[in-house]
Design a protein around this motif. Structure first.
Motif, PDB file in Angstrom:
ATOM      1  N   LYS A   1       0.834  -1.191   0.000  1.00 14.04           N
ATOM      2  CA  LYS A   1       0.000   0.000   0.000  1.00 14.04           C
ATOM      3  C   LYS A   1       0.870   1.241   0.000  1.00 14.04           C
ATOM      4  CE  LYS A   1      -3.715   2.292   2.532  1.00 14.04           C
ATOM      5  NZ  LYS A   1      -4.593   2.219   3.727  1.00 14.04           N
ATOM      6  N   PRO A   2       0.682   2.104  -0.968  1.00 12.26           N
ATOM      7  CA  PRO A   2       1.572   3.272  -1.064  1.00 12.26           C
ATOM      8  C   PRO A   2       1.241   4.315   0.013  1.00 12.26           C
ATOM      9  CG  PRO A   2      -0.111   3.384  -2.749  1.00 12.26           C
ATOM     10  CD  PRO A   2      -0.282   2.052  -2.072  1.00 12.26           C
ATOM     11  N   LYS A   3       2.230   5.170   0.293  1.00 12.21           N
ATOM     12  CA  LYS A   3       2.066   6.298   1.198  1.00 12.21           C
ATOM     13  C   LYS A   3       1.584   7.493   0.371  1.00 12.21           C
ATOM     14  CE  LYS A   3       4.507   9.348   4.378  1.00 12.21           C
ATOM     15  NZ  LYS A   3       5.805   9.707   4.994  1.00 12.21           N
ATOM     16  N   ILE A   4       0.548   8.159   0.858  1.00 13.77           N
ATOM     17  CA  ILE A   4      -0.093   9.243   0.103  1.00 13.77           C
ATOM     18  C   ILE A   4       0.294  10.576   0.722  1.00 13.77           C
ATOM     19  CG2 ILE A   4      -2.252  10.164  -0.772  1.00 13.77           C
ATOM     20  CD1 ILE A   4      -1.525   7.365  -1.786  1.00 13.77           C
ATOM     21  N   THR A   5       0.686  11.530  -0.130  1.00 11.64           N
ATOM     22  CA  THR A   5       1.019  12.893   0.310  1.00 11.64           C
ATOM     23  C   THR A   5       0.338  13.880  -0.624  1.00 11.64           C
ATOM     24  OG1 THR A   5       3.177  12.094   1.049  1.00 11.64           O
ATOM     25  CG2 THR A   5       2.861  14.488   0.927  1.00 11.64           C
ATOM     26  N   TRP A   6      -0.331  14.895  -0.028  1.00 11.43           N
ATOM     27  CA  TRP A   6      -1.023  15.920  -0.807  1.00 11.43           C
ATOM     28  C   TRP A   6      -0.203  17.203  -0.787  1.00 11.43           C
ATOM     29  CZ3 TRP A   6      -5.440  15.268  -3.662  1.00 11.43           C
ATOM     30  CH2 TRP A   6      -6.155  14.075  -3.468  1.00 11.43           C
ATOM     31  N   TYR A   7      -0.186  17.921  -1.936  1.00  8.90           N
ATOM     32  CA  TYR A   7       0.553  19.166  -2.063  1.00  8.90           C
ATOM     33  C   TYR A   7      -0.350  20.215  -2.695  1.00  8.90           C
ATOM     34  CZ  TYR A   7       4.647  16.147  -1.450  1.00  8.90           C
ATOM     35  OH  TYR A   7       5.539  15.258  -0.972  1.00  8.90           O
ATOM     36  N   LYS A   8      -0.142  21.453  -2.282  1.00  5.19           N
ATOM     37  CA  LYS A   8      -0.769  22.601  -2.928  1.00  5.19           C
ATOM     38  C   LYS A   8       0.339  23.534  -3.373  1.00  5.19           C
ATOM     39  CE  LYS A   8      -3.244  26.869  -2.111  1.00  5.19           C
ATOM     40  NZ  LYS A   8      -3.706  27.817  -1.099  1.00  5.19           N
ATOM     41  N   ASN A   9       0.365  23.756  -4.694  1.00  5.13           N
ATOM     42  CA  ASN A   9       1.442  24.575  -5.279  1.00  5.13           C
ATOM     43  C   ASN A   9       2.803  24.058  -4.807  1.00  5.13           C
ATOM     44  OD1 ASN A   9      -0.495  26.164  -6.519  1.00  5.13           O
ATOM     45  ND2 ASN A   9      -0.564  27.628  -4.819  1.00  5.13           N
ATOM     46  N   LYS A  10       2.931  22.708  -4.796  1.00  8.13           N
ATOM     47  CA  LYS A  10       4.161  21.996  -4.439  1.00  8.13           C
ATOM     48  C   LYS A  10       4.541  22.168  -2.967  1.00  8.13           C
ATOM     49  CE  LYS A  10       6.015  22.150  -9.143  1.00  8.13           C
ATOM     50  NZ  LYS A  10       7.178  22.460  -9.989  1.00  8.13           N
ATOM     51  N   MET A  11       3.589  22.614  -2.115  1.00  7.66           N
ATOM     52  CA  MET A  11       3.825  22.718  -0.675  1.00  7.66           C
ATOM     53  C   MET A  11       3.009  21.633   0.036  1.00  7.66           C
ATOM     54  SD  MET A  11       5.881  25.262  -0.331  1.00  7.66           S
ATOM     55  CE  MET A  11       5.772  25.611   1.405  1.00  7.66           C
ATOM     56  N   ASP A  12       3.683  20.903   0.930  1.00  8.37           N
ATOM     57  CA  ASP A  12       3.047  19.811   1.652  1.00  8.37           C
ATOM     58  C   ASP A  12       1.948  20.380   2.578  1.00  8.37           C
ATOM     59  OD1 ASP A  12       4.261  17.053   3.731  1.00  8.37           O
ATOM     60  OD2 ASP A  12       2.271  17.536   2.929  1.00  8.37           O
ATOM     61  N   ILE A  13       0.736  19.853   2.438  1.00  3.97           N
ATOM     62  CA  ILE A  13      -0.386  20.341   3.248  1.00  3.97           C
ATOM     63  C   ILE A  13      -0.921  19.243   4.162  1.00  3.97           C
ATOM     64  CG2 ILE A  13      -1.072  22.090   1.574  1.00  3.97           C
ATOM     65  CD1 ILE A  13      -3.215  20.157   0.588  1.00  3.97           C
ATOM     66  N   THR A  14      -0.125  18.249   4.444  1.00 11.35           N
ATOM     67  CA  THR A  14      -0.606  17.102   5.227  1.00 11.35           C
ATOM     68  C   THR A  14      -1.042  17.515   6.622  1.00 11.35           C
ATOM     69  OG1 THR A  14       0.886  15.676   3.989  1.00 11.35           O
ATOM     70  CG2 THR A  14      -0.008  14.796   6.069  1.00 11.35           C
ATOM     71  N   ASN A  15      -0.262  18.400   7.253  1.00 14.27           N
ATOM     72  CA  ASN A  15      -0.518  18.744   8.662  1.00 14.27           C
ATOM     73  C   ASN A  15      -1.336  20.016   8.831  1.00 14.27           C
ATOM     74  OD1 ASN A  15       0.980  16.521   9.568  1.00 14.27           O
ATOM     75  ND2 ASN A  15       2.909  17.645   9.298  1.00 14.27           N
ATOM     76  N   GLU A  16      -1.914  20.588   7.781  1.00  8.49           N
ATOM     77  CA  GLU A  16      -2.687  21.797   7.913  1.00  8.49           C
ATOM     78  C   GLU A  16      -4.142  21.452   8.286  1.00  8.49           C
ATOM     79  OE1 GLU A  16      -0.308  24.372   4.545  1.00  8.49           O
ATOM     80  OE2 GLU A  16      -2.439  24.716   4.903  1.00  8.49           O
ATOM     81  N   ALA A  17      -4.681  22.239   9.255  1.00 10.91           N
ATOM     82  CA  ALA A  17      -6.019  21.942   9.788  1.00 10.91           C
ATOM     83  C   ALA A  17      -7.122  22.244   8.793  1.00 10.91           C
ATOM     84  CB  ALA A  17      -6.258  22.752  11.072  1.00 10.91           C
ATOM     85  N   LYS A  18      -6.851  23.016   7.770  1.00 12.52           N
ATOM     86  CA  LYS A  18      -7.889  23.388   6.806  1.00 12.52           C
ATOM     87  C   LYS A  18      -8.270  22.204   5.914  1.00 12.52           C
ATOM     88  CE  LYS A  18      -9.110  27.064   3.578  1.00 12.52           C
ATOM     89  NZ  LYS A  18     -10.118  27.627   4.465  1.00 12.52           N
ATOM     90  N   TYR A  19      -7.375  21.205   5.844  1.00 17.18           N
ATOM     91  CA  TYR A  19      -7.591  20.086   4.926  1.00 17.18           C
ATOM     92  C   TYR A  19      -7.782  18.804   5.709  1.00 17.18           C
ATOM     93  CZ  TYR A  19      -5.416  23.529   1.856  1.00 17.18           C
ATOM     94  OH  TYR A  19      -5.113  24.674   1.175  1.00 17.18           O
ATOM     95  N   ARG A  20      -8.628  17.948   5.136  1.00 20.96           N
ATOM     96  CA  ARG A  20      -8.820  16.607   5.682  1.00 20.96           C
ATOM     97  C   ARG A  20      -8.617  15.594   4.568  1.00 20.96           C
ATOM     98  NH1 ARG A  20     -14.019  15.603   9.262  1.00 20.96           N
ATOM     99  NH2 ARG A  20     -15.101  16.311   7.379  1.00 20.96           N
ATOM    100  N   MET A  21      -7.808  14.510   4.840  1.00 16.93           N
ATOM    101  CA  MET A  21      -7.486  13.490   3.851  1.00 16.93           C
ATOM    102  C   MET A  21      -8.170  12.185   4.246  1.00 16.93           C
ATOM    103  SD  MET A  21      -4.898  15.693   4.506  1.00 16.93           S
ATOM    104  CE  MET A  21      -3.762  16.799   3.647  1.00 16.93           C
ATOM    105  N   PHE A  22      -8.784  11.524   3.281  1.00 17.02           N
ATOM    106  CA  PHE A  22      -9.441  10.248   3.508  1.00 17.02           C
ATOM    107  C   PHE A  22      -8.902   9.223   2.498  1.00 17.02           C
ATOM    108  CE2 PHE A  22     -12.536  11.996   6.331  1.00 17.02           C
ATOM    109  CZ  PHE A  22     -12.743  13.279   5.867  1.00 17.02           C
ATOM    110  N   SER A  23      -8.863   7.949   2.926  1.00 14.92           N
ATOM    111  CA  SER A  23      -8.458   6.848   2.044  1.00 14.92           C
ATOM    112  C   SER A  23      -9.347   5.667   2.353  1.00 14.92           C
ATOM    113  CB  SER A  23      -6.981   6.488   2.247  1.00 14.92           C
ATOM    114  OG  SER A  23      -6.635   5.359   1.458  1.00 14.92           O
ATOM    115  N   ASN A  24     -10.079   5.189   1.360  1.00 11.29           N
ATOM    116  CA  ASN A  24     -11.019   4.086   1.552  1.00 11.29           C
ATOM    117  C   ASN A  24     -10.964   3.180   0.335  1.00 11.29           C
ATOM    118  OD1 ASN A  24     -13.028   2.403   2.409  1.00 11.29           O
ATOM    119  ND2 ASN A  24     -14.701   3.828   1.936  1.00 11.29           N
TER     120      ASN A  24
END
Length: 1284
Positions: free
Chosen positions: A1212-1235
């Motif tokens: 299972k791969p590790k997923i990382t989200w970026y906005k304008n090439k900036m990591d947003i994993t730990n920002e409270a404005k965003y929520r990430m789901f995987s199902n």
């Protein structure tokens, strides 16, 4: 109970938060203690103080302190501390340099005397109504007793910004004496009378405790417009002492004031009292104490005082108490009974008994924390009479036995009154149907420990069941106002024009109780007793009006002069209007006394003086004088001497009347019901025969033949020759013939003729008799109009006036539910229209009328229709134009602010042309709606509109538009307001109803066109309904062919707007295809299949795999929501043969039919060695790969947005989200789901700055993959922006 008493803590003590005096450069500490550990605010000159090098603020539990360092001259200001709603003020004063002395430590122990600093040479004057600062440690203002906490002392130094103009002041009283507390409220700015509550403690309302020892009074000064409220405490008892509060409220305004009452024990003069050694000297004028004067106590030192030991302890120089260090006085006091406290204090030199008791009480609280109770009873409870209350304690030992006591007596379970419960470590006492006898102190004990509370039973409000009745009486009569309340023995208060009535020495007012009935009796009413009377209880009030009239005595029948002969009877008769009036008869100024010949009678309104066997000495002037009136009635009695001359035997008969002859008429008036007596003197010899006849009403003319009489009566020699009807009596005496009718009636009116005959001739005389009566009653009166407290009534004159002209009318009114009629006028009112006033708005009334002529008053008319005095409503509010076209206008408004007691009947809408005063009704009748459309208006005209509210009293003032309106439609661009839920694909199941409502705007009404996939819609399949403001697309039963892109267009001339809606109709999926058993090994079976041909017009979300033993064919689910098209079924049973089937699933539901495996799988038994084929182990690892890409989106700011994609990869791969090439994993404005491989990024309420390039990166050991998309965030578009 007032809410803030529970929410906000008050100060317990402010022993240090008092005005202090310090030197420049010194340090001062102010302390305050609260009930609960709460946050407090310290103020300096009404500004908050923050911690700094100058000020140190600290708090330890309930104790709060403020330390001021390095005092300077500018620190001599006013300070305050605020906790919740409680506020304590104090001051800091600076000493002069020449009186500087080293500071001495203050011992907290009351047993240790403090050193008294020097007093200033000249004490500043004390402010009025507050305690003046006193550097000697004693209170010099007698209006604020030293024993009172300062938080309860009235602070008159602050501006009175609340409702009070004068607050009640704290006071002292001895047992058995009286004291009065006064509060004043200015009513100039108040719309109604304020309501006042007197409260003792925190919640006990004293209104229910009024009685022998407590009286609450109030009155209103109309000149100064000030309400005065008084609380009188009569014969004070020791338990009356405590904290009190006065609360005043008026609509949205509220104010309260705390004050204290100190009750001293009665002074004793006999015997030795140890307290005499501690009494201080009296206080001289100006607030300074006299020390060392004769009569003062020498045992207690110079500063001793009357029952106050605080001055001896605080700041004294001369007294030094020597105690042995090994003796702990506090331990002795804790172990001693309270009766020994005074002796111990005297023995060990403790002079501040009050401070000693406070400290001792606090030490006991701090030292002794109950080991038996985890939770004790609250200090007090309150319950309404008739309700139940549950007292609860929590004990430490669940098996502990508790006892409940009431006023020291153990409570035993009797019936359902007391219920004892034990639940775990909780103990309950339930008291049902509480009465005033349950108002007591309750104790719960466990062994030697106990907890005490006080229960206050609040009586329910006493309601007035039967209201007072309005009354109108004559001056001097007795009046009784009677009401009935809901409870026997209830206390009521009587008022006249807002002033309380009391029993006075003249016994003007008397108060009577009879069960639930309460009566106010007023003796000998006068004009000053007119007014509005009110009876008040703690649950209601009732009003009644008293009107007192001075009626002039009217004379209905005057006494007449009489001429009588000897032996005859003389009767003087008069009739007055009041049957209760008595009178005195006089003869020649001398009062006539009744005797054997003289009789005086008084029957109803008729007064008679009868003189039998008249003699010559009876001749004179007779006068009747009514008692209490300054007029009299006079008549003369003439005595007729009859001289008998010789008369020849043949003397023709002669009738001796004033008017003689055939044409003579004498008109006699007789009141109906009275006796008609015609006494005619006659002569003739021999005695003539007398014939009485009655003809038609009216007289005959001379020369005409006399008409035939209707009735004839004949008398000869005193015998009646013709019979009579029983009411008529005819008799003849010597020289007289008498005709009498008992109870004259209206048909007795007419011309009566008397004929006398003898052989010598005959004589005739006619007498015209007119019967007069009271008028007939008028018809029922009509109510023409009503006002706030008045009405205009009209009636028609009676059909028959009784033979006398109507001189006026008398009116009466009554409340509809009452039986008492109240007269509105005593003097006859001549008109037939009358305005009745002084009525109560909202109460239904009835009216009736009497007609009055000279004879008397008629019977009452029938009552009028019930009516209610009401005032018109206020004008409607918020009148405005909602819409306008070439011939119509839409108006809307809000109801009036004041409706009144009558129901609102509707609204009248009127219009007129600009410059004209002719208002035209827009509708033939009233409308109940607050919005109307006025049609058929002239295009291009400037029109003015107004609306009036109508009720029973008529129309209100009009609400008019501010300016005239031109009747012309306003062009508006077409615009479609597509609902937010239709901006994404609308998904519906087959068979569901589709109902799309799409609002739009535009004037004139735009043309609406619907298309599907650029083709016009078939009206047989789709229904379209259009209105002025929206269009509706309706499909009753959707099918899959209804899926597609629908487009709506609104167009006005060459201007148009479009919007599209995507509709997706989904259905059940078909079964999967080609289910095969790929491999069988051990207890495992590998399956594989293909997706279904028909996915139901939506994505396949998973599969359900089931297995079944071929012997039983019972199916069991192995996997649900399985997303792949191959799987391995494990944990199968050895020796069994299995069948398999697979269902497809989409967003609707499972496919109706499964796909069955053609082959079965047999699980071989143990013992059979399976030799797997040798092959190279397959590497299942797979680099990440996105199977569904990210899609670029455009969203609206302020609404959550999501970005979705799917990925696969092993491991299972590790997923990382970026906005304008900036990591947003730990920002409270965003929520990430995987199902199940589906990745979702949720952006909470994006703003335009959240737009940009979003990238998803998947990484595992085999590699990585990247996918990205663009997100555009659009600003919200409002209607105002579109108009611009």
């Amino acid at each position: 109970m007032h809410p803030f008493l529970l929410t906000y803590p008050a100060f317990l003590t402010e022993s240090s938060t008092k005005t202090q005096t310090a030197e420049i450069g010194a340090t001062v500490i102010f302390e305050a203690e609260t009930e609960k550990p709460v946050k407090v605010r310290w103020l300096r000159d009404s500004k908050d103080i923050a911690s700094s090098y100058k000020y140190t603020i600290s708090a330890e539990g309930n104790l709060h302190s403020l330390t001021i360092n390095n005092i300077a001259q500018e620190d001599a200001l006013g300070y305050a501390v605020i906790a919740g709603m409680s506020k304590v003020k104090f001051e800091l004063k600076i000493k002069e340099s020449e009186v500087k002395e080293p500071e001495k430590a203050v011992s907290p122990d009351p047993a240790v005397a403090e050193t008294k600093p020097e007093e200033p040479k000249e004490a500043p004057p004390a402010p009025t109504g507050s305690s003046a600062p006193d550097t000697s440690g004693t209170v010099s203002d007698c209006s604020a007793p030293e024993g009172l906490p300062e938080s309860h002392r009235p602070d008159t130094r602050q501006d009175l910004t609340g409702l009070f103009t004068e607050k009640p002041q704290s006071g002292e009283v001895n047992v058995g004496e009286n004291i009065t507390f006064v509060a004043r409220v200015c009513g100039e700015s108040l719309l109604k009378k304020p309501s006042v509550k007197w409260i003792k403690g925190k919640w006990m309302d004293l209104a229910s405790k009024s009685g022998k020892h407590l009286q609450l009074k109030e009155h209103y000064d109309r000149n100064s417009k000030v309400y005065t409220f008084e609380m009188h405490i009569i014969a004070a008892k020791a338990n009356f002492a405590g904290a009190y509060r006065c609360e005043v409220s008026s609509r949205d305004k509220f104010d309260s004031c705390n004050f204290d009452l100190v009750v001293h024990e009665a002074r004793t003069t006999d015997g030795f009292d140890i307290r005499t050694a501690f009494r201080r000297t009296s206080t001289s004028a100006g607030g300074k104490k006299k020390m060392g004067e004769p009569g003062s106590s020498t045992d207690a030192g110079e500063d001793s005082g009357e029952l106050d030991f605080s001055a001896l302890l605080k700041k004294r120089e001369a007294v030094h108490v020597s105690t042995e260090p090994e003796v702990d006085v506090w331990e002795i006091l804790q172990n001693a009974p309270p009766s020994e406290y005074e002796k111990i204090a005297f023995q060990y030199g403790i002079t501040d008994l009050r401070g000693m008791l406070k400290r001792l009480k606090k030490m006991k609280k701090e030292e002794k924390k109950s080991a038996a109770f985890l939770r004790k009873l609250d200090p007090a409870y309150q319950v309404e009479k008739g309700h139940k209350i549950k007292l609860q304690v929590e004990v430490a030992n669940p098996d502990a036995e508790v006892k409940w006591l009431k006023n020291g007596q153990e409570i035993h379970p009797t019936g359902s009154k007391y219920i004892f419960e034990s639940v775990g470590n909780k103990r309950f006492l339930t008291i049902n149907n509480c009465t005033l006898a349950d108002d007591a102190a309750y104790t719960c004990t466990i062994g030697e420990e106990k907890t005490v509370t006080e229960l206050f039973v609040k009586e329910p409000p006493v309601l007035i069941v039967r209201n007072l009745e309005d009354q109108m009486v004559m001056k001097g009569e007795r009046v009784e106002f009677e009401c009935e309340v809901s409870e026997e023995g209830a206390q009521v208060k009587w008022e006249k024009d807002g002033v309380e009535l009391t029993r006075d020495e003249s016994f003007k007012y008397r108060f009577k109780k009879d069960g639930c009935k309460h009566v106010l009796i007023i003796n000998d009413v006068t004009k000053e007793d007119c007014g509005h009377y009110r009876v008040k209880t703690n649950g209601g009030q009732s009003f009644a009006e008293l009107m007192v009239q001075e009626k002039q005595l009217e004379v209905y029948q005057n006494i007449a002069d009489l001429t009588v002969k000897a032996k005859d009877q003389a009767v003087f008769k008069c009739e007055v209007s009041d049957e209760n009036v008595k009178g005195i008869w006089y003869k020649n100024g001398v009062e006539v006394k009744p005797d054997a010949r003289t009789h005086i009678t008084h029957i109803g309104r008729i007064h008679k003086l009868t003189i039998d066997d008249v003699k010559p000495e009876d001749e004179g002037d007779y006068t009747f004088v009514p008692e209490g009136y300054a007029f009299n009635l006079s008549a003369k009695l003439n005595f007729l001497e009859v001289k008998i001359d010789f008369v020849p035997r043949q003397d023709p008969p002669k009738i001796h009347l004033d008017c003689m002859g055939r044409t003579a008429e004498s008109t006699i008036l007789v009141v109906a019901g009275n006796k008609l007596r015609l006494d005619v003197p006659i002569t003739g010899d021999p005695a003539p025969t007398v014939v009485w006849t009655k003809g038609e009403k009216g007289s005959f003319k001379e020369g005409e033949s006399r008409p035939e009489p209707r009735h004839t009566w004949t008398v000869k020699n005193g015998e009646v020759l013709t019979d009579s009807d029983g009411r008529v009596h005819v008799e003849s005496t010597k020289g007289h013939c008498i005709f009498t009718i008992e109870g004259a009636e209206r048909q007795d009116e007419g011309v009566y003729s008397v004929i006398v005959r003898n052989p010598a001739g005959e004589d005739t005389a006619d007498i015209n008799v007119k019967v007069v009566d009271v008028p007939d009653p008028p018809e029922a009166p009509r109510i023409l109009s009503v006002g706030e407290d008045s009405c205009v009534v009209q009636w028609d004159p009676p059909l028959f006036d009784g033979g006398q002209p109507v001189i006026g009318y008398v009116l009466e009114r009554k409340k509809k539910k009452s039986y008492r009629w109240m007269r509105l006028n005593f003097d006859p009112f001549k008109e037939t229209t009358y305005e009745a006033k002084r009525m109560i708005e909202g109460v239904p009334y009835e009216m009736r009328v009497y007609a009055v002529n000279a004879i008397g008053m008629s019977r009452p008319s029938a009552a009028s229709q019930p009516f209610v005095p009401v005032a018109p409503t206020s004008e409607p509010t918020g009148l405005c134009v909602d819409d306008i076209s070439d011939t119509t206008i839409s108006l809307k408004w809000r109801p009036p602010e004041r409706i009144g007691s009558a129901e609102l009947e509707g609204y009248g809408v009127e219009y007129c042309k600009e410059g004209s005063d002719e208002w035209i009704p827009a509708f033939p009748s009233l409308t109940e709606s607050t919005s109307v459309i006025v049609c058929d208006l002239p295009t291009g005209e400037k029109m003015q509109f107004r609306v009036r509210a109508y009720n029973m009293a008529g129309p209100s003032l009009p609400a008019t538009l501010q300016q005239a309106v031109t009747i012309r439609e306003i062009m508006q661009r077409p615009k479609i307001w597509l609902p937010r839920n239709l901006r994404q694909t609308l998904i519906k199941k087959v068979g569901e109803t589709i109902n799309l409502v799409i609002p739009f705007q535009g004037k004139p009404r735009p043309q609406v066109t619907w298309t599907k996939n650029d083709e016009l819609l078939d009206p047989k399949q789709v229904s379209i309904r259009n209105s002025d403001t929206d269009t509706i697309l309706f499909i009753r039963k959707s099918e899959r062919k209804d899926s597609g892109k629908y487009e709506v267009q609104v167009q006005i001339e060459n201007v148009q707007d479009r919007a599209s809606v995507n509709i997706q109709i989904v259905d059940l999926p078909g079964p999967p295809q080609n289910l095969k058993v790929i491999d069988v090994w051990g207890f495992n079976v590998a399956l594989e299949w293909k997706p279904p041909k028909d996915n139901g017009n939506c994505e396949i979300t998973g599969y359900t795999i089931q297995k079944a033993d071929k012997k039983t064919m019972d199916w069991y689910t192995v996997y649900e929501q399985y997303r792949r098209t191959n799987c391995v079924v494990s944990d199968l049973i050895m020796g069994n043969e299995y069948m398999f089937r697979v269902y497809a699933m989409n967003m609707v539901v499972l496919s109706p039919e499964p796909c069955l495996s053609k082959d079965s799988a047999y699980i071989q038994k143990t013992g059979i060695v399976y030799k797997p084929p040798s092959y190279k182990e397959h590497d299942f690892s797979e680099a990440p790969k996105f199977t569904h890409p990210l899609v670029s989106r455009s969203v609206i700011a302020g609404y959550n947005a999501t970005l979705s994609c799917s990925v696969r990869g092993i491991p299972k791969p590790k997923i990382t989200w970026y906005k304008n090439k900036m990591d947003i994993t730990n920002e409270a404005k965003y929520r990430m789901f995987s199902n199940q491989g589906v990745l979702t990024l949720e952006i909470r309420k994006p703003c335009p700055f959240d737009g940009g390039v979003y990238m998803c990166k998947a990484v595992n050991d085999s590699g990585e993959d990247i996918i990205e998309c663009k997100l555009e965030v659009r600003s919200q578009v409002t209607k105002e922006d579109i108009k611009k």
